[in-house]
Design a protein around this motif. Structure first.
Motif, PDB file in Angstrom:
ATOM      1  N   LYS A   1       0.781  -1.310   0.047  1.00 17.12           N
ATOM      2  CA  LYS A   1      -0.132   0.132   0.138  1.00 17.12           C
ATOM      3  C   LYS A   1       0.847   1.405   0.157  1.00 17.12           C
ATOM      4  O   LYS A   1       0.499   2.230  -0.765  1.00 17.12           O
ATOM      5  N   ALA A   2       2.047   1.142   0.779  1.00 14.65           N
ATOM      6  CA  ALA A   2       2.995   2.365   0.724  1.00 14.65           C
ATOM      7  C   ALA A   2       3.517   2.540  -0.403  1.00 14.65           C
ATOM      8  O   ALA A   2       3.827   3.682  -1.006  1.00 14.65           O
ATOM      9  N   LEU A   3       3.987   1.610  -0.708  1.00 14.41           N
ATOM     10  CA  LEU A   3       4.642   1.351  -2.432  1.00 14.41           C
ATOM     11  C   LEU A   3       3.796   1.964  -3.409  1.00 14.41           C
ATOM     12  O   LEU A   3       4.277   2.601  -4.546  1.00 14.41           O
ATOM     13  N   LEU A   4       2.437   1.575  -3.206  1.00 22.91           N
ATOM     14  CA  LEU A   4       1.662   2.102  -4.339  1.00 22.91           C
ATOM     15  C   LEU A   4       1.445   3.691  -4.230  1.00 22.91           C
ATOM     16  O   LEU A   4       1.277   4.202  -5.193  1.00 22.91           O
ATOM     17  N   GLU A   5       1.332   4.347  -3.152  1.00 18.79           N
ATOM     18  CA  GLU A   5       1.350   5.546  -2.806  1.00 18.79           C
ATOM     19  C   GLU A   5       2.605   6.272  -3.682  1.00 18.79           C
ATOM     20  O   GLU A   5       2.348   7.493  -4.230  1.00 18.79           O
ATOM     21  N   GLN A   6       3.703   5.667  -3.400  1.00 18.59           N
ATOM     22  CA  GLN A   6       4.934   6.360  -3.893  1.00 18.59           C
ATOM     23  C   GLN A   6       4.858   6.266  -5.427  1.00 18.59           C
ATOM     24  O   GLN A   6       5.149   7.054  -6.332  1.00 18.59           O
TER      25      GLN A   6
ATOM     26  N   LYS B   1       8.944   6.370 -22.609  1.00 24.20           N
ATOM     27  CA  LYS B   1       9.464   5.098 -22.014  1.00 24.20           C
ATOM     28  C   LYS B   1       9.415   5.158 -20.325  1.00 24.20           C
ATOM     29  O   LYS B   1       8.728   4.229 -19.852  1.00 24.20           O
ATOM     30  N   THR B   2       9.948   6.194 -19.918  1.00 25.69           N
ATOM     31  CA  THR B   2       9.958   6.268 -18.550  1.00 25.69           C
ATOM     32  C   THR B   2       8.542   6.528 -17.910  1.00 25.69           C
ATOM     33  O   THR B   2       8.393   5.841 -16.868  1.00 25.69           O
ATOM     34  N   MET B   3       7.742   7.170 -18.823  1.00 27.53           N
ATOM     35  CA  MET B   3       6.457   7.432 -18.160  1.00 27.53           C
ATOM     36  C   MET B   3       5.473   6.136 -18.156  1.00 27.53           C
ATOM     37  O   MET B   3       5.111   5.774 -17.178  1.00 27.53           O
ATOM     38  N   GLN B   4       5.954   5.256 -19.254  1.00 27.85           N
ATOM     39  CA  GLN B   4       4.892   3.997 -19.203  1.00 27.85           C
ATOM     40  C   GLN B   4       5.674   2.981 -18.034  1.00 27.85           C
ATOM     41  O   GLN B   4       4.946   2.347 -17.687  1.00 27.85           O
ATOM     42  N   GLN B   5       6.964   2.889 -17.699  1.00 31.54           N
ATOM     43  CA  GLN B   5       7.481   2.286 -16.630  1.00 31.54           C
ATOM     44  C   GLN B   5       6.708   2.677 -15.546  1.00 31.54           C
ATOM     45  O   GLN B   5       6.730   1.787 -14.714  1.00 31.54           O
ATOM     46  N   ALA B   6       6.655   4.108 -15.052  1.00 29.87           N
ATOM     47  CA  ALA B   6       5.998   4.299 -13.944  1.00 29.87           C
ATOM     48  C   ALA B   6       4.691   4.032 -13.777  1.00 29.87           C
ATOM     49  O   ALA B   6       3.985   3.491 -12.848  1.00 29.87           O
ATOM     50  N   LYS B   7       4.033   3.838 -15.109  1.00 28.93           N
ATOM     51  CA  LYS B   7       2.538   3.369 -15.247  1.00 28.93           C
ATOM     52  C   LYS B   7       2.584   1.965 -15.029  1.00 28.93           C
ATOM     53  O   LYS B   7       1.462   1.510 -13.962  1.00 28.93           O
ATOM     54  N   ALA B   8       3.345   1.266 -15.495  1.00 26.70           N
ATOM     55  CA  ALA B   8       3.430  -0.178 -15.125  1.00 26.70           C
ATOM     56  C   ALA B   8       3.556  -0.549 -13.867  1.00 26.70           C
ATOM     57  O   ALA B   8       3.030  -1.503 -13.188  1.00 26.70           O
ATOM     58  N   SER B   9       4.728   0.224 -13.091  1.00 25.23           N
ATOM     59  CA  SER B   9       4.902  -0.039 -11.609  1.00 25.23           C
ATOM     60  C   SER B   9       3.671   0.178 -10.739  1.00 25.23           C
ATOM     61  O   SER B   9       3.400  -0.510  -9.824  1.00 25.23           O
TER      62      SER B   9
END
Length: 388
Positions: free
Chosen positions: A134-139, A159-167
């Motif tokens: 839950k904490a990692l998801l907020e981050q 690519k960087t934005m898509q990686q952030a979205k996938a995470s």
């Protein structure tokens, strides 16, 4: 002289034979006369003659024989049988050590009641994983928002934005999965926090009913496949009635039956036949199932034995009203009206009775007129006349 003795002896033999035959005939004649006298006495003792004044004081009604179909009762045995949908084995998807179980067979529980408390380190780990995710998801949400803004300003690549979205999506999926696992543990995810991490979980009763079996004890480890106890709902039980092949032809789906226990035969429940098995058991019986429609205050238990009364309509017989039959000295009698003032008492054998009518098994003249109301008055008058 010798010839004279021979002749004398032959004559004596003849006289002896004649004498014996004469005595035998006299004896038979006396016996026949005694039998006839006895029959005459019995006939006279079963005939009642009344004067007009006596008859006027007796309220009597007459009746004729009727040929009717009488319901007969089949007596069977049965026991309660709980259906699978009314039987629940209590398990837990994650297993654990039994910290508390305070139930024994026969205890009644309500739906939602705590029946077992389990303890295990994996419950703590599951809550830790949930809070971490839950904490990692907020981050991850914050990082994705930042990368999205930078991408709009062309300060960050796609690519960087898509990686952030996938995470972010990966952590979101993991958190949802952990939430469902916590719910399987009967832990509300919204109640989990840094200050509220539990090492025990509660196991609740999924329905109201009676504990039929307990398979574990305090301190024992139970795996996810192990049943800890079994709860049944006996109020929704069926009656498993054992019917012999000879009676099977009289059994039909929809028939109503009465059931009672040996301890309380006057308290009866009602049930309706719902299914008939096609297989014959080793003891020659067929399983017939009846759904209980009215408990009438009887508290059911698993494998509870009952006596069954099943009424069927199949016997055609000559019948008279029950009040037409009088019982005297262990025997049953009816009165035939011979004429206005004369009545004859007839010994009969009775059979089944129903709706205030009784079967007369003895062969009698069904075309005659018989007494219904007042039959006991005639019996009293007949016995009084015999004593005078």
């Amino acid at each position: 002289m010798h010839q004279f003795l021979i002749t004398y002896q032959n004559n004596m033999k003849k006289y002896s034979i004649v004498l014996i035959i004469s005595l035998f005939l006299v004896s038979c004649s006396k016996d026949e006369k005694q039998i006839e006298d006895q029959k005459t006495e019995e006939t006279s003792s079963s005939i009642l003659k009344l004067t007009d004044s006596q008859l006027k004081n007796m309220a009597i009604d007459t009746v004729s024989f009727r040929n009717a179909v009488l319901p007969t009762t089949i007596r069977l045995n049965a026991k309660t049988e709980v259906t699978p949908q009314n039987t629940v084995s209590i398990t837990n998807a994650f297993g654990g050590y039994v910290k508390r179980i305070a139930l024994i067979p026969g205890n009644y529980v309500k739906k939602g009641q705590v029946v077992v408390v389990l303890e295990d380190p994996q419950y703590i780990q599951m809550q830790e994983d949930y809070l971490t995710t839950k904490a990692l998801l907020e981050q991850a949400n914050a990082d994705y928002s930042r990368q999205k803004d930078l991408n709009i300003e062309k300060a960050a690549s796609d690519k960087t934005m898509q990686q952030a979205k996938a995470s972010k999506q990966t952590l979101f999926v993991k958190m949802r999965a952990l939430e469902e696992k916590l719910r399987l543990m009967n832990i509300n995810p919204s109640s989990v926090s840094l200050n509220n991490i539990r090492r025990t979980i509660n196991v609740y009763a999924p329905m109201s009913g009676m504990v039929s079996e307990v398979f574990t004890n305090t301190g024992q480890y139970v795996s996810p496949a192990d049943a800890m106890l079994e709860i049944i709902n006996p109020s929704s039980s069926l009656l498993n009635v054992k019917v012999f092949e000879k009676d099977l032809g009289n059994i039909q789906v929809g028939q109503i039956l009465n059931a009672f226990t040996n301890s309380n035969p006057n308290q009866k429940l009602n049930a309706q036949i719902s299914a008939i098995s096609n297989e014959v058991n080793e003891d020659g019986t067929v399983d017939v199932y009846a759904k209980i429609t009215n408990l009438n205050g009887i508290r059911l238990a698993a494998n509870m034995y009952f006596n069954i009364e099943l009424i069927i309509n199949q016997l055609r017989a000559n019948v008279l009203p029950e009040e037409a039959v009088v019982h005297f000295e262990g025997k049953d009698y009816i009165f035939e009206r011979m004429n206005k003032n004369q009545f004859k008492m007839i010994l009969v054998e009775v059979g089944v009775s129903s709706n205030k009518m009784v079967e007369i098994k003895t062969t009698v003249n069904t075309n005659k007129i018989y007494i219904s109301k007042g039959a006991y008055n005639l019996l009293t008058a007949l016995k009084n006349s015999g004593e005078e």
